[in-house]
Motif scaffolding. Sequence first.
Motif, PDB file in Angstrom:
ATOM      1  N   ALA A 343       0.721  -1.170  -0.149  1.00 43.43           N
ATOM      2  CA  ALA A 343      -0.074   0.092  -0.008  1.00 43.43           C
ATOM      3  C   ALA A 343       1.093   1.210   0.037  1.00 43.43           C
ATOM      4  CB  ALA A 343      -0.818  -0.140   1.301  1.00 43.43           C
ATOM      5  N   ARG A 344       0.197   2.384  -0.793  1.00 39.68           N
ATOM      6  CA  ARG A 344       1.133   3.564  -0.770  1.00 39.68           C
ATOM      7  C   ARG A 344       0.174   4.529  -1.180  1.00 39.68           C
ATOM      8  NH1 ARG A 344       2.732   5.384  -6.029  1.00 39.68           N
ATOM      9  NH2 ARG A 344       2.058   3.884  -7.536  1.00 39.68           N
ATOM     10  N   PRO A 345       0.379   6.116  -0.757  1.00 37.95           N
ATOM     11  CA  PRO A 345      -0.865   7.007  -0.878  1.00 37.95           C
ATOM     12  C   PRO A 345      -0.488   7.422  -2.348  1.00 37.95           C
ATOM     13  CG  PRO A 345       0.782   7.516   1.382  1.00 37.95           C
ATOM     14  CD  PRO A 345       1.511   6.350   0.437  1.00 37.95           C
ATOM     15  N   THR A 346      -1.680   7.146  -2.971  1.00 35.93           N
ATOM     16  CA  THR A 346      -1.487   7.477  -4.408  1.00 35.93           C
ATOM     17  C   THR A 346      -3.199   7.651  -4.851  1.00 35.93           C
ATOM     18  OG1 THR A 346      -0.962   6.983  -6.622  1.00 35.93           O
ATOM     19  CG2 THR A 346      -1.563   5.181  -5.317  1.00 35.93           C
ATOM     20  N   GLY A 347      -3.329   8.687  -5.722  1.00 36.29           N
ATOM     21  CA  GLY A 347      -4.560   8.798  -6.470  1.00 36.29           C
ATOM     22  C   GLY A 347      -5.659   9.491  -5.685  1.00 36.29           C
ATOM     23  N   PRO A 348      -7.007   9.719  -6.303  1.00 35.22           N
ATOM     24  CA  PRO A 348      -8.173  10.218  -5.710  1.00 35.22           C
ATOM     25  C   PRO A 348      -8.699   9.344  -4.695  1.00 35.22           C
ATOM     26  CG  PRO A 348      -8.671   9.477  -7.990  1.00 35.22           C
ATOM     27  CD  PRO A 348      -7.326   9.033  -7.721  1.00 35.22           C
ATOM     28  N   THR A 349      -9.925   9.738  -4.267  1.00 29.85           N
ATOM     29  CA  THR A 349     -10.556   9.018  -3.266  1.00 29.85           C
ATOM     30  C   THR A 349     -12.004   8.664  -3.620  1.00 29.85           C
ATOM     31  OG1 THR A 349      -9.475  10.703  -1.577  1.00 29.85           O
ATOM     32  CG2 THR A 349     -11.235   9.096  -0.490  1.00 29.85           C
ATOM     33  N   PRO A 350     -12.164   7.514  -4.604  1.00 29.13           N
ATOM     34  CA  PRO A 350     -13.456   7.124  -5.084  1.00 29.13           C
ATOM     35  C   PRO A 350     -14.211   6.129  -4.142  1.00 29.13           C
ATOM     36  CG  PRO A 350     -11.694   5.712  -5.773  1.00 29.13           C
ATOM     37  CD  PRO A 350     -11.143   6.650  -4.787  1.00 29.13           C
ATOM     38  N   LEU A 351     -14.572   6.698  -2.896  1.00 27.86           N
ATOM     39  CA  LEU A 351     -15.117   5.913  -1.783  1.00 27.86           C
ATOM     40  C   LEU A 351     -16.524   5.620  -2.307  1.00 27.86           C
ATOM     41  CD1 LEU A 351     -14.406   8.105   1.406  1.00 27.86           C
ATOM     42  CD2 LEU A 351     -13.921   5.611   1.129  1.00 27.86           C
ATOM     43  N   GLY A 352     -17.307   5.986  -2.994  1.00 27.43           N
ATOM     44  CA  GLY A 352     -18.637   5.712  -3.316  1.00 27.43           C
ATOM     45  C   GLY A 352     -18.556   4.392  -4.081  1.00 27.43           C
ATOM     46  N   ARG A 353     -17.686   4.326  -5.115  1.00 25.03           N
ATOM     47  CA  ARG A 353     -17.626   3.094  -5.856  1.00 25.03           C
ATOM     48  C   ARG A 353     -17.155   1.891  -5.190  1.00 25.03           C
ATOM     49  NH1 ARG A 353     -14.443   6.015 -10.901  1.00 25.03           N
ATOM     50  NH2 ARG A 353     -15.919   7.578 -11.216  1.00 25.03           N
ATOM     51  N   ARG A 354     -16.263   2.022  -4.229  1.00 22.47           N
ATOM     52  CA  ARG A 354     -15.819   0.874  -3.382  1.00 22.47           C
ATOM     53  C   ARG A 354     -16.809   0.624  -2.386  1.00 22.47           C
ATOM     54  NH1 ARG A 354     -12.957  -1.783  -6.081  1.00 22.47           N
ATOM     55  NH2 ARG A 354     -11.349  -2.552  -4.442  1.00 22.47           N
ATOM     56  N   ILE A 355     -17.666   1.429  -1.953  1.00 20.38           N
ATOM     57  CA  ILE A 355     -18.617   1.142  -1.146  1.00 20.38           C
ATOM     58  C   ILE A 355     -19.776   0.116  -1.553  1.00 20.38           C
ATOM     59  CG2 ILE A 355     -20.650   2.023   0.460  1.00 20.38           C
ATOM     60  CD1 ILE A 355     -18.701   4.412   1.286  1.00 20.38           C
ATOM     61  N   LEU A 356     -19.992   0.347  -2.855  1.00 17.93           N
ATOM     62  CA  LEU A 356     -20.734  -0.048  -3.683  1.00 17.93           C
ATOM     63  C   LEU A 356     -20.261  -1.466  -3.633  1.00 17.93           C
ATOM     64  CD1 LEU A 356     -22.125   2.225  -6.406  1.00 17.93           C
ATOM     65  CD2 LEU A 356     -23.445   1.006  -4.803  1.00 17.93           C
TER      66      LEU A 356
END
Length: 462
Positions: A343-356
């Motif tokens: 794991a490494r800090p990268t990219g945006p935060t697409p929380l909605g898609r991953r919650i789905l």
Amino acid sequence: METYADLIECEDVLLFANAAITSTGQREFHSAAGEQRLSLAFLHSYIHGNYPDLYAATLALDINDHNAALIIANLLGRKGGHPGDARLIAWRLARMSPPRVYRLFQELRRAGVNNRRTRALVRDWLAARPDLAFDAVKYRSAVKSAVRHAHLRPEGELGDFLFAPFSRARYDTPVLEAWRRAHYDKNALYDLPYTVAEGFAARHGISRAVFLERVAPRLTRLERLRLSESAERDGVRTEADLAAMPLVRLASYVLSLAADVRTRRRGELVAALRASAARAAGERAGTWGSVAAVLDDSFSSFGSPVKRRRPLAVALACHYLLQALAGGYRGLWLSGRAEPLHARPTGPTPLGRRILDALEGRPGLLVIVSDGWDNAPPGLAGEVLRVWRRKLDPAGKVGIVHLNPVYDAGQFDVRRLSPMVPTAGIRDAEDLPALVELARFAEGRTGLAELRAYLEDRAARR
């Protein structure tokens, strides 16, 4: 029936608990250190002034040492006080690291807080130290300050060492004698604590490699971990028992390693993380049923230069702890990464898609570990959770909890994804089970009476 004032009080206390768990007054990704300190100072003043009994009771929660020290300083500086406060303060002081406690005592001295309660607490804490002579060598100025502030008069060698260290030709206490001899004998410094010996080594011109090799047997667990990489560069191997480390600290160490090192040491690191998680889970291991987790490894999980990769370390630690707690577990990283160790800090935060994705399997519990800055697209996570709670699962068969490791200074709270889902602040992964329990108060299913009973019960067990 609870009144509107009761609901406000319940929300205020939960808001303060989240702040006291997550914020250390240091810079975060989205806010500067000054903003963090100013926001925290207001919250402490507000809760202390309006709910003094509950303010003291929060010491029984899993708040961080920074806020525990602020609470203790405020309680001791107040006239009167509840009789039970002293017992709770003493219990909390016993849990805090010695450097933090000594800093608190120095701050009390600077603030002129020197009432009878304060002197008694300082006296009792010093008396309970397992080796005060060791403390006197390692934290000499701090011990000296605490002794003076509490109006104590240490007798014998300890008193001489603190106030006239060269008045004796010899000390019978080994650590005090080693300190005296280290001024002229290079060999004596290896009988001292590492931080003290390091200064003497520089004074005697001892090379770093030679010093580390000889001092290695005296290093503490944390010192071994902290020095492992720099020691290897000097050709010295400092073996650290990784499995015995606290889970988030171990995760931070893993994330600090280069990608190729993590690959090469994969078996060792994964085994250590799982062993640490199993120890934290204890008897609850495998009892949580079906669990899914959405874990934030977006760019903001870097944290800040002073809290480097802290949010990501919390997410990685929660991943392994939830894996140990669950009967069946599925962890979903925002980046889509399949290997948590990389794991490494990268990219945006697409929380909605991953919650789905996580809700698709209808787990018994969904845990979201994120700073809450949903931005790909903005607001999708909140809308997904709203529709899920109101339309698809109104009975709440799938439990959902959002754990946030970052305090939002502007909102005086951790950032929330949706009013439909409880949010709790988190700092150490070991606190996760208790925080999931605490989060139910934020869900609105229980009220002020239950919250007060919970805090009183926690305080009574301390």
